[in-house]
Design an enzyme around this catalytic site. Structure first.
Site, PDB file in Angstrom:
ATOM      1  N   VAL A  94       0.878  -1.184   0.000  1.00 19.86           N
ATOM      2  CA  VAL A  94       0.000   0.000   0.000  1.00 19.86           C
ATOM      3  C   VAL A  94       0.907   1.224   0.000  1.00 19.86           C
ATOM      4  CG1 VAL A  94      -1.799   1.282   1.204  1.00 19.86           C
ATOM      5  CG2 VAL A  94      -1.823  -1.229   1.252  1.00 19.86           C
ATOM      6  N   HIS A  98       3.223   3.884   6.135  1.00 16.72           N
ATOM      7  CA  HIS A  98       2.622   3.311   7.341  1.00 16.72           C
ATOM      8  C   HIS A  98       3.696   2.612   8.161  1.00 16.72           C
ATOM      9  CE1 HIS A  98       2.200   0.533   3.940  1.00 16.72           C
ATOM     10  NE2 HIS A  98       2.384  -0.470   4.790  1.00 16.72           N
TER      11      HIS A  98
END
Ligand code: AMP
Length: 112
Positions: A94, A98
């Site tokens: 993704v 993160h």
């Protein structure tokens, strides 16, 4: 638009454990440990490879919140791991920065 942007925008649900104006933390949908939370800046930075000096304070905050999430989960005594994957060989799937907070089991080194 990434799936994490949709979570930030409330278009898809997530099990949130922390949220303020800058940072969101939510449980990973495919946990790799008994405790697996993702901590993200709301600003759509692609990865650490895309961070600029103006992101320094934000990324510092993301890391601090990651440690707070771990503390709140009771992981501090036994320890835990913070990981960020970058690009294909790093295993990033993704493309919105993160930090994985992984804990509740013994981690191995080197990672696979
Ligand atoms: P990475 O492979 O480092 O890019 O990590 C992406 C992580 O996002 C993986 O651990 C996925 O399980 C997780 N993930 C993907 N979609 C969702 C979602 N809708 N909600 C929560 N976690 C997700």
């Amino acid at each position: 638009m990434t799936i994490f942007q949709k979570i930030i925008d409330g278009e898809i649900p997530a099990e949130k454990v922390f949220e303020d104006a800058d940072v969101l933390a939510f449980r990973d949908i495919q946990p790799q440990a008994p405790h697996h939370v993702l901590v993200i800046p709301k600003k759509p930075i692609v990865s650490m490879a895309h961070a600029t000096p103006e992101d320094d304070a934000l990324i510092g905050k993301v890391m601090r919140i990651a440690a707070e999430v771990a503390r709140d989960a009771g992981l501090e005594q036994d320890g835990y791991r913070l990981v960020t994957n970058i690009g294909k060989n790093g295993g990033q799937s993704v493309y919105h920065l993160h930090i994985h907070v992984l804990g509740g089991r013994q981690m191995t080194w080197p990672p696979g």
